[in-house]
Design a protein around this motif. Structure first.
Motif, short mmCIF file in Angstrom:
data_model
loop_
_atom_site.label_atom_id
_atom_site.label_comp_id
_atom_site.label_asym_id
_atom_site.label_seq_id
_atom_site.Cartn_x
_atom_site.Cartn_y
_atom_site.Cartn_z
N THR A 110 0.83 -1.21 0.00
CA THR A 110 0.00 0.00 0.00
C THR A 110 0.87 1.26 0.00
OG1 THR A 110 -1.76 -1.21 1.09
CG2 THR A 110 -1.86 1.19 1.25
N ASP A 111 1.94 1.23 0.78
CA ASP A 111 2.82 2.41 0.82
C ASP A 111 3.50 2.62 -0.53
OD1 ASP A 111 2.17 2.97 3.40
OD2 ASP A 111 3.84 1.80 4.24
N ILE A 158 -7.26 6.13 -1.85
CA ILE A 158 -6.85 4.90 -1.16
C ILE A 158 -7.88 4.62 -0.07
CG2 ILE A 158 -5.08 3.84 0.29
CD1 ILE A 158 -2.99 5.20 -1.41
N VAL A 159 -8.52 3.46 -0.18
CA VAL A 159 -9.60 3.12 0.77
C VAL A 159 -9.08 2.07 1.74
CG1 VAL A 159 -11.94 2.22 0.97
CG2 VAL A 159 -11.27 3.48 -1.11
N ASP A 160 -9.09 2.38 3.03
CA ASP A 160 -8.64 1.39 4.02
C ASP A 160 -9.82 0.51 4.43
OD1 ASP A 160 -7.73 -0.11 6.06
OD2 ASP A 160 -7.12 1.55 7.37
N ALA A 161 -9.84 -0.70 3.88
CA ALA A 161 -10.99 -1.59 4.11
C ALA A 161 -10.56 -2.90 4.77
CB ALA A 161 -11.68 -1.86 2.78
N GLN A 162 -9.38 -2.92 5.38
CA GLN A 162 -8.83 -4.17 5.92
C GLN A 162 -9.78 -4.88 6.88
OE1 GLN A 162 -4.69 -4.10 7.12
NE2 GLN A 162 -4.48 -2.03 6.35
N ASP A 163 -10.34 -4.14 7.82
CA ASP A 163 -11.21 -4.77 8.82
C ASP A 163 -12.48 -5.31 8.19
OD1 ASP A 163 -9.35 -4.15 10.65
OD2 ASP A 163 -10.40 -2.40 11.47
N ARG A 164 -13.01 -4.57 7.23
CA ARG A 164 -14.26 -5.02 6.60
C ARG A 164 -14.04 -6.32 5.81
NH1 ARG A 164 -14.69 0.63 6.18
NH2 ARG A 164 -14.00 0.78 3.99
N PHE A 165 -12.88 -6.47 5.18
CA PHE A 165 -12.61 -7.71 4.44
C PHE A 165 -12.44 -8.89 5.39
CE2 PHE A 165 -12.08 -5.01 0.81
CZ PHE A 165 -12.34 -5.82 -0.27
N LEU A 166 -11.70 -8.68 6.49
CA LEU A 166 -11.50 -9.77 7.44
C LEU A 166 -12.83 -10.21 8.04
CD1 LEU A 166 -8.38 -9.45 9.77
CD2 LEU A 166 -8.95 -11.26 8.14
#
Ligand code: XMP
Length: 305
Positions: free
Chosen positions: A64-65, A79-87
């Protein structure tokens, strides 16, 4: 091999003609295909293009960086931070096709949100020739081809690289001046590390796959593989210090290929294999075993799921 210069000229013209004054959106994964399509389209229409990078948490180490930096010249990049939603969405999901489906759905939801926000009329996609062929068969679903167009009401879809092979895309990428970390990047599946973790996707397994893959990419660079990575297979007994541990089994895969449709497992030096096992099992706490996959495609596929 296509003539790169005339391909780029024609592709630019195709994109600007299709869009006119309208806005387009593209899912930028950081892979060579979507990056090249985004760079082509950005050259053609500038800020009429909104590239969207969704951080699914299924990406490789530092990815991502890297994207943020390499594409900083695109003022419209999201840049969309969706890490928690995917997990969360992947909790309890073990079937490979179901995983792809869940990831595809979540991805579309994230993408739809931005498409609505920017009122996008067109979708640009980095689809290449082998994607179309594999998706026409029943080998497996590739979520970068299906899904989006049906769900979001676009006026049109532009796929400027639909007839190119991967090596031709790399040539175009180099021609456009994309940095080597993009133009020479190994192919990486849309569902990311999720198809390199057998069974349920957890933060712990992802971390093992991510750290191991970083080691594999570094150690195998000199073999110049088409793809080299690590997958997390399951658990097995091992001994660390004075303790018996039940740690992860990490499979190393390194293949040669032209287009991903067939592949050969690479012949590695014993010393290289030993270095891999000592770094992976030695530095990642919960790994008890490292194995090397010698299977070609067919009969195996390149990815594990
Ligand atoms: P397989 O595992 O089918 O992979 O031998 C062939 C090539 O395709 C990539 N791959 C994918 N790419 N979405 C993608 O965008 C997917 O679901 C997917 N599955 C596999 C794989 O990395 C290899 O390059």
């Amino acid at each position: 091999m296509v003539d790169v210069e005339s391909f780029v000229t024609d592709a630019r013209a195709e994109i600007s003609e299709a869009l006119g004054e309208d806005t387009a959106i593209i899912a930028l994964s950081g892979g060579v295909d979507s990056s090249t399509a985004a760079a082509l389209a950005y050259e053609a229409v500038g800020e009429q293009l909104v590239p969207v990078y969704v951080d699914t948490g299924l990406m490789r180490k530092g990815e991502t960086d890297e994207i943020r930096e390499v594409f900083s010249f695109m003022d419209t990049l999201r840049i969309v931070d969706a890490q928690d939603r995917f997990l969360d969405a992947l909790e309890g999901v073990t079937d490979p096709e179901e995983k792809r489906h869940v990831i595809g759905e979540q991805f579309i939801r994230e993408f739809e949100t931005v498409a609505d926000e920017v009122d996008a009329d067109y979708l640009v996609q980095g689809t290449i020739y082998p994607d179309r062929i594999e998706s026409e068969g029943t080998i497996k679903s590739h979520h970068n081809v299906g899904g989006l167009p049906e769900r979001v009401d676009f006026e049109g879809i532009v796929e400027p690289m639909r007839d190119l092979y991967k090596d031709e895309v790399r040539e175009v990428a180099r021609h456009l001046g994309l940095e080597e970390i993009i133009s020479e990047r190994m192919p990486f599946p849309g569902p990311g590390l999720a198809v390199r973790v057998l069974g349920e996707v957890t933060a712990e397994k992802l971390e093992v796959a991510r750290e191991s893959t970083a080691i594999v990419e570094e150690e195998l660079e000199e073999y110049d593989p088409w793809q080299a990575f690590a997958a997390v297979l399951g658990k097995a007994t091992g001994v660390k210090g004075d303790n018996r541990v039940h740690g992860y089994v990490v499979a190393v895969r390194s293949v040669e290929s032209r287009d991903g449709m067939t592949a050969r497992a690479q012949e590695l030096e014993w010393e290289t294999l030993q270095k891999l096992q000592s770094r992976i099992a030695g530095t990642i706490d919960n790994v008890s075993r490292v194995v090397y996959d010698v299977t070609h495609k067919p009969p195996a596929t390149i990815e594990y799921e």
